[in-house]
Scaffold this motif. Structure first.
Motif, PDB file in Angstrom:
ATOM      1  N   THR A  57       0.849  -1.187   0.000  1.00 48.50           N
ATOM      2  CA  THR A  57       0.000   0.000   0.000  1.00 48.50           C
ATOM      3  C   THR A  57       0.885   1.238   0.000  1.00 48.50           C
ATOM      4  O   THR A  57       1.557   1.519   0.984  1.00 48.50           O
ATOM      5  CB  THR A  57      -0.913   0.030   1.241  1.00 48.50           C
ATOM      6  N   PRO A  58       0.927   1.979  -1.098  1.00 44.32           N
ATOM      7  CA  PRO A  58       1.804   3.150  -1.144  1.00 44.32           C
ATOM      8  C   PRO A  58       1.326   4.243  -0.205  1.00 44.32           C
ATOM      9  O   PRO A  58       0.126   4.392   0.049  1.00 44.32           O
ATOM     10  CB  PRO A  58       1.708   3.595  -2.607  1.00 44.32           C
ATOM     11  N   ASP A  59       2.270   4.993   0.317  1.00 46.20           N
ATOM     12  CA  ASP A  59       1.929   6.131   1.154  1.00 46.20           C
ATOM     13  C   ASP A  59       1.292   7.229   0.306  1.00 46.20           C
ATOM     14  O   ASP A  59       1.494   7.305  -0.909  1.00 46.20           O
ATOM     15  CB  ASP A  59       3.173   6.678   1.851  1.00 46.20           C
ATOM     16  N   VAL A  60       0.523   8.070   0.959  1.00 41.06           N
ATOM     17  CA  VAL A  60      -0.174   9.172   0.298  1.00 41.06           C
ATOM     18  C   VAL A  60       0.348  10.494   0.856  1.00 41.06           C
ATOM     19  O   VAL A  60       0.282  10.735   2.066  1.00 41.06           O
ATOM     20  CB  VAL A  60      -1.703   9.078   0.521  1.00 41.06           C
ATOM     21  N   GLN A  61       0.898  11.318  -0.028  1.00 42.15           N
ATOM     22  CA  GLN A  61       1.344  12.657   0.351  1.00 42.15           C
ATOM     23  C   GLN A  61       0.160  13.602   0.150  1.00 42.15           C
ATOM     24  O   GLN A  61      -0.384  13.703  -0.947  1.00 42.15           O
ATOM     25  CB  GLN A  61       2.539  13.086  -0.500  1.00 42.15           C
ATOM     26  N   TYR A  62      -0.214  14.296   1.216  1.00 37.99           N
ATOM     27  CA  TYR A  62      -1.471  15.033   1.260  1.00 37.99           C
ATOM     28  C   TYR A  62      -1.216  16.523   1.503  1.00 37.99           C
ATOM     29  O   TYR A  62      -0.447  16.890   2.387  1.00 37.99           O
ATOM     30  CB  TYR A  62      -2.343  14.435   2.369  1.00 37.99           C
ATOM     31  N   VAL A  63      -1.867  17.378   0.707  1.00 43.59           N
ATOM     32  CA  VAL A  63      -1.807  18.831   0.864  1.00 43.59           C
ATOM     33  C   VAL A  63      -3.225  19.354   1.015  1.00 43.59           C
ATOM     34  O   VAL A  63      -4.113  18.991   0.244  1.00 43.59           O
ATOM     35  CB  VAL A  63      -1.130  19.507  -0.351  1.00 43.59           C
ATOM     36  N   ASN A  64      -3.431  20.204   2.011  1.00 43.26           N
ATOM     37  CA  ASN A  64      -4.738  20.842   2.200  1.00 43.26           C
ATOM     38  C   ASN A  64      -4.615  22.343   1.953  1.00 43.26           C
ATOM     39  O   ASN A  64      -3.720  23.004   2.482  1.00 43.26           O
ATOM     40  CB  ASN A  64      -5.252  20.595   3.626  1.00 43.26           C
ATOM     41  N   LEU A  65      -5.511  22.867   1.120  1.00 51.27           N
ATOM     42  CA  LEU A  65      -5.594  24.292   0.815  1.00 51.27           C
ATOM     43  C   LEU A  65      -7.009  24.769   1.138  1.00 51.27           C
ATOM     44  O   LEU A  65      -7.835  24.001   1.596  1.00 51.27           O
ATOM     45  CB  LEU A  65      -5.281  24.540  -0.659  1.00 51.27           C
ATOM     46  N   GLY A  66      -7.290  26.039   0.854  1.00 51.87           N
ATOM     47  CA  GLY A  66      -8.663  26.500   0.926  1.00 51.87           C
ATOM     48  C   GLY A  66      -8.940  27.518   2.007  1.00 51.87           C
ATOM     49  O   GLY A  66      -8.031  28.043   2.653  1.00 51.87           O
ATOM     50  N   ASP A  67     -10.240  27.795   2.195  1.00 51.33           N
ATOM     51  CA  ASP A  67     -10.695  28.843   3.096  1.00 51.33           C
ATOM     52  C   ASP A  67     -11.008  28.276   4.479  1.00 51.33           C
ATOM     53  O   ASP A  67     -10.512  27.210   4.851  1.00 51.33           O
ATOM     54  CB  ASP A  67     -11.892  29.583   2.470  1.00 51.33           C
ATOM     55  N   VAL A 108       1.607  19.582   4.178  1.00 49.52           N
ATOM     56  CA  VAL A 108       1.355  20.965   4.564  1.00 49.52           C
ATOM     57  C   VAL A 108      -0.144  21.209   4.587  1.00 49.52           C
ATOM     58  O   VAL A 108      -0.872  20.771   3.697  1.00 49.52           O
ATOM     59  CB  VAL A 108       2.047  21.981   3.616  1.00 49.52           C
ATOM     60  N   ASP A 109      -0.587  21.872   5.655  1.00 50.16           N
ATOM     61  CA  ASP A 109      -1.958  22.374   5.723  1.00 50.16           C
ATOM     62  C   ASP A 109      -1.869  23.880   5.525  1.00 50.16           C
ATOM     63  O   ASP A 109      -1.611  24.634   6.457  1.00 50.16           O
ATOM     64  CB  ASP A 109      -2.595  22.035   7.069  1.00 50.16           C
ATOM     65  N   ALA A 110      -2.059  24.317   4.294  1.00 52.32           N
ATOM     66  CA  ALA A 110      -1.932  25.726   3.930  1.00 52.32           C
ATOM     67  C   ALA A 110      -3.297  26.391   3.797  1.00 52.32           C
ATOM     68  O   ALA A 110      -3.434  27.387   3.084  1.00 52.32           O
ATOM     69  CB  ALA A 110      -1.140  25.866   2.634  1.00 52.32           C
ATOM     70  N   SER A 111      -4.300  25.849   4.473  1.00 48.03           N
ATOM     71  CA  SER A 111      -5.613  26.480   4.472  1.00 48.03           C
ATOM     72  C   SER A 111      -5.546  27.803   5.213  1.00 48.03           C
ATOM     73  O   SER A 111      -4.685  28.019   6.070  1.00 48.03           O
ATOM     74  CB  SER A 111      -6.647  25.559   5.119  1.00 48.03           C
ATOM     75  N   CYS A 112      -6.485  28.686   4.898  1.00 47.74           N
ATOM     76  CA  CYS A 112      -6.399  30.053   5.413  1.00 47.74           C
ATOM     77  C   CYS A 112      -7.800  30.646   5.511  1.00 47.74           C
ATOM     78  O   CYS A 112      -8.455  30.860   4.480  1.00 47.74           O
ATOM     79  CB  CYS A 112      -5.538  30.901   4.472  1.00 47.74           C
ATOM     80  N   ALA A 113      -8.263  30.885   6.725  1.00 52.31           N
ATOM     81  CA  ALA A 113      -9.588  31.469   6.904  1.00 52.31           C
ATOM     82  C   ALA A 113      -9.658  32.823   6.208  1.00 52.31           C
ATOM     83  O   ALA A 113      -8.780  33.659   6.344  1.00 52.31           O
ATOM     84  CB  ALA A 113      -9.892  31.644   8.392  1.00 52.31           C
ATOM     85  N   GLY A 114     -10.725  33.013   5.448  1.00 47.33           N
ATOM     86  CA  GLY A 114     -10.916  34.265   4.736  1.00 47.33           C
ATOM     87  C   GLY A 114     -10.331  34.304   3.353  1.00 47.33           C
ATOM     88  O   GLY A 114     -10.492  35.289   2.630  1.00 47.33           O
ATOM     89  N   ALA A 115      -9.660  33.229   2.921  1.00 43.90           N
ATOM     90  CA  ALA A 115      -8.984  33.234   1.629  1.00 43.90           C
ATOM     91  C   ALA A 115      -9.992  33.209   0.483  1.00 43.90           C
ATOM     92  O   ALA A 115     -10.928  32.422   0.475  1.00 43.90           O
ATOM     93  CB  ALA A 115      -8.039  32.042   1.521  1.00 43.90           C
ATOM     94  N   THR A 116      -9.774  34.079  -0.488  1.00 43.84           N
ATOM     95  CA  THR A 116     -10.531  34.072  -1.732  1.00 43.84           C
ATOM     96  C   THR A 116      -9.821  33.156  -2.721  1.00 43.84           C
ATOM     97  O   THR A 116      -8.678  32.732  -2.485  1.00 43.84           O
ATOM     98  CB  THR A 116     -10.604  35.483  -2.323  1.00 43.84           C
TER      99      THR A 116
END
Length: 304
Positions: A57-67, A108-116
């Motif tokens: 089972t390969p590992d999963v590299q996960y990135v979260n973006l958004g508002d 990385v969790d690069a989510s950002c409240a208020g982001a357009t």
């Protein structure tokens, strides 16, 4: 989906990340941005644990973006995210639950409240190194192109019928432009990764079937829900002609909006200005968002 602090997030990104550039980890214009140096104490949300996985089972590299709906607003308390000027919630959410699965690594969790969408485009440029190796990307976007706080206030018991009609008309006029701005952002992200990109929708915030409440009448609640439906259609349309996939979440929230005796929407009646107001609670993220994204991400076989 409140903004973090004025001035606009894009300005904060420009100044704060320019300063980081002097230290070798900053951000030029989005198309030439250097990777953000991520504070190890903030990512991954699973606490940095490396999960043992089956060798096939390969590992999963996960990135979260958004508002803010990606940043977990409504769950836990406030914290600073790895992007300067951006805030996130500290509590459990669909993001933390995904990151806790065996073999899933939140790089990385690069989510950002208020982001357009425009802001998210800039942030995606800042984390392009992580995106280049990502197997999975999740995000919400588009809600901040609506003045959602102003719309809800105008249609609440704090507003008036006339103010609500005007705010609803402005929101309807804005929806087509959300498709265009969101598509621009999604195409930029699409070009930055070969991973699976899941664009999550927004819940209906109200349950008018339970009648009027102290905050909003059932009639206005239905009108606000129709705007949420329109927002979801606009975002879904933005995913067309890209390699991204829209993931609806409205269904699970239908009987759990504000006004329901089992609401999954955070609302602090003692503080109408609470930045967590009108976001999912921990239960909303874990029972509304998480099952939807787990299935579409193809990670259900990792649940133990």
């Amino acid at each position: 989906m409140p903004r973090t602090t004025p001035p606009r997030i894009l300005t904060l990104l420009g100044t704060a990340l320019a300063a980081l550039a002097l230290a070798g980890a900053g951000m030029a214009p989005a198309q030439a941005a250097a990777p953000v140096a991520v504070d190890a104490s903030l990512t991954p949300a699973s606490g940095g644990r490396v999960h043992p996985t089956h060798r096939h089972t390969p590992d999963v590299q996960y990135v979260n973006l958004g508002d803010s709906f990606s940043a977990g607003f409504g769950s836990g308390t406030l914290r600073a995210g790895p992007i300067p000027g951006c805030l996130q919630g500290t509590g459990p959410s669909h993001v933390t639950r995904l990151a806790s699965l065996p073999g899933v690594h939140l790089t990385v969790d690069a989510s950002c409240a208020g982001a357009t969408p425009e802001d998210i485009t800039a942030i995606a440029g800042a984390v392009r190194t992580q995106l280049a190796t990502a197997d999975l990307v999740t995000l919400t976007l588009g809600g901040n192109d609506l003045d959602l706080a102003g719309l809800i206030t105008a249609c609440s018991t704090l507003g008036s019928d006339a103010a609500c009609r005007q705010a609803l008309a402005m929101a309807r006029q804005t929806l087509p432009s959300i498709t265009a701005s969101a598509r621009t952002t999604l195409r930029r992200i699409d070009a930055s990764t070969s991973g699976r990109i899941l664009v999550l929708g927004y819940p209906r915030l109200f349950s008018p079937q339970y009648g009027d409440n102290d905050f909003v009448t059932a009639r206005h609640a239905r009108q606000l829900n129709r705007i949420a439906d329109g927002l979801n259609r606009a975002v879904r349309a933005a995913t067309r002609r890209t390699h991204t996939r829209f993931v609806p979440v409205a269904g699970p929230f239908n009987r759990h909006g504000l006004g329901s005796p089992t609401s999954w929407i955070y609302f602090n009646t003692a503080n109408p200005g609470d930045p967590f107001n009108m976001h999912p609670t921990t239960t909303g993220y874990l029972r509304g968002y998480y099952p939807a994204v787990l299935h579409r991400a193809g990670l259900h076989h990792r649940v133990r």
